[in-house]
Write a protein that holds these residues in place. Structure first.
Motif, PDB file in Angstrom:
ATOM      1  N   LYS A 225       0.808  -1.213   0.000  1.00 40.88           N
ATOM      2  CA  LYS A 225       0.000   0.000   0.000  1.00 40.88           C
ATOM      3  C   LYS A 225       0.847   1.271   0.000  1.00 40.88           C
ATOM      4  O   LYS A 225       0.314   2.368   0.020  1.00 40.88           O
ATOM      5  N   LEU A 226       2.157   1.111  -0.013  1.00 42.83           N
ATOM      6  CA  LEU A 226       3.060   2.257   0.068  1.00 42.83           C
ATOM      7  C   LEU A 226       3.507   2.665  -1.334  1.00 42.83           C
ATOM      8  O   LEU A 226       4.111   1.884  -2.066  1.00 42.83           O
ATOM      9  N   LEU A 227       3.195   3.889  -1.712  1.00 43.28           N
ATOM     10  CA  LEU A 227       3.574   4.417  -3.027  1.00 43.28           C
ATOM     11  C   LEU A 227       4.743   5.381  -2.820  1.00 43.28           C
ATOM     12  O   LEU A 227       4.590   6.430  -2.193  1.00 43.28           O
ATOM     13  N   LEU A 228       5.909   5.012  -3.333  1.00 39.25           N
ATOM     14  CA  LEU A 228       7.125   5.775  -3.081  1.00 39.25           C
ATOM     15  C   LEU A 228       7.412   6.745  -4.221  1.00 39.25           C
ATOM     16  O   LEU A 228       7.458   6.347  -5.393  1.00 39.25           O
ATOM     17  N   GLY A 229       7.646   8.003  -3.854  1.00 36.25           N
ATOM     18  CA  GLY A 229       8.068   8.989  -4.826  1.00 36.25           C
ATOM     19  C   GLY A 229       9.583   9.062  -4.885  1.00 36.25           C
ATOM     20  O   GLY A 229      10.265   8.806  -3.890  1.00 36.25           O
TER      21      GLY A 229
END
Length: 252
Positions: free
Chosen positions: A162-166
Motif C-alpha cells: 500500500k506504500l507508493l514511493l516517490g
C-alpha cells in the motif's frame, strides 16, 4: 522529477541565458520556495537565476562529476559531506532552514476525514486505506524522516504493497494530489501551496519523532561574485520571510 525554471523578464536566446544566468541546483521540496526567493533576488539584485530541481543525491553526484552549478541547496548534510569526500571543492556551506513533516489526507481520499493526528495514525495502524505516498526512504531525506516518524509512532507501514514511493518529496506530493492515495507524508511547506489550501486535512508530525531535516546552501568552487551574492541572499531577511511563509524553521 527535474524542472528547469529561468527567471527572465524577456525571452532570451539559449546562449544569452547560459552566459548571463546563475545555475543553481535545488532539492525538489524547495521548488516553490526557492523560485520565489530567486524572483526576489532578481528584483533586488538584477541577476537572473536558472533553477534546476531534483534529488539532492543525484545533484551531489553530478557536482562531483563536474556539473556547472554555482550554488547547491541540499536536503541533508550528508550530500554536502559526499561532495567534500569525493573531491568536489566547496567554498562555503551553511544551514539555511529545517524542514517539517505533515501527515495529509487529501479531499480526494475515500476515508472518513480524521479529526486529529491520533485518528489518522489509527487509520494507518489498522490498514484502513487504499494507499499512502511518501518520498523513497532509501535515498530521499523526507522519506527517511517519514519512516523514522512512523517507526517512533509504533506503526511503520505493515502492508508495504500500500506504500507508493516517490523519487523525491515533490513526486510524493504529486501522488497525493492525483487521487490515487488516501494519505501522504509530505513536507509541511507544501501545505502553503494553492493545490493544498482548503483541500484536505493536514496534521503536523511531532518534531521529536524524526531527526532534523536540514536544508543546506553550498557555494561551489569556480564561482564568481554573482554566485557569492546569491549564496548570501539565501540568508537575507527577504529570504527569511519567504522561508517562514512556507513553514520552514530558520536556522539560528
Amino acid at each position: 522529477m527535474r524542472i528547469t525554471i529561468c527567471l527572465l523578464p524577456l525571452l532570451l536566446s539559449f546562449q544569452e541565458a547560459r552566459t548571463e544566468s546563475l545555475n543553481v541546483a535545488v532539492a525538489s521540496n524547495l521548488t516553490h520556495t526557492v523560485t520565489e526567493i530567486s524572483e526576489a533576488f532578481y528584483r533586488d539584485e538584477g541577476n537572473r537565476v536558472n533553477l534546476t530541481f531534483g534529488s539532492s543525491g543525484n545533484f551531489a553526484r553530478q557536482i562531483v562529476q563536474g556539473a556547472p552549478y554555482q550554488v547547491f541547496i541540499s536536503a541533508g548534510e550528508h550530500y554536502v559531506d559526499f561532495i567534500r569526500a569525493n573531491g568536489g571543492r566547496i567554498i562555503a556551506s551553511r544551514v539555511l532552514v529545517f524542514g517539517r513533516l505533515n501527515l495529509y489526507v487529501p479531499e480526494t481520499s475515500t476515508l472518513e476525514k480524521p479529526a486529529s493526528l491520533a485518528d489518522a495514525l489509527k487509520i494507518l495502524q489498522y490498514g484502513e486505506y487504499r494507499r499512502m505516498s511518501i518520498a523513497n526512504p532509501e535515498h530521499a531525506p523526507y522519506g527517511q524522516a517519514a519512516r523514522e516518524a512512523l517507526t517512533n509512532a509504533g506503526i511503520w507501514v505493515v502492508n508495504h504493497k500500500k506504500l507508493l514511493l516517490g523519487e523525491n518529496a515533490a513526486q510524493a506530493m504529486q501522488f497525493c494530489l492525483s487521487g490515487s492515495v488516501d494519505l501522504c507524508i509530505i513536507p509541511n511547506s507544501f501545505l502553503a501551496l494553492e493545490q493544498f489550501v482548503g483541500k484536505g486535512h493536514g496534521f503536523p508530525l511531532p518534531q521529536n519523532w524524526y531527526p532534523p531535516i536540514t536544508q543546506y546552501a553550498v557555494l561551489l568552487d569556480g564561482n564568481d561574485e554573482q554566485g557569492a551574492r546569491y549564496f548570501d541572499y539565501l540568508s537575507s531577511a527577504s529570504s527569511a520571510d519567504i522561508f517562514r511563509k512556507y513553514g520552514y524553521a530558520l536556522a539560528e
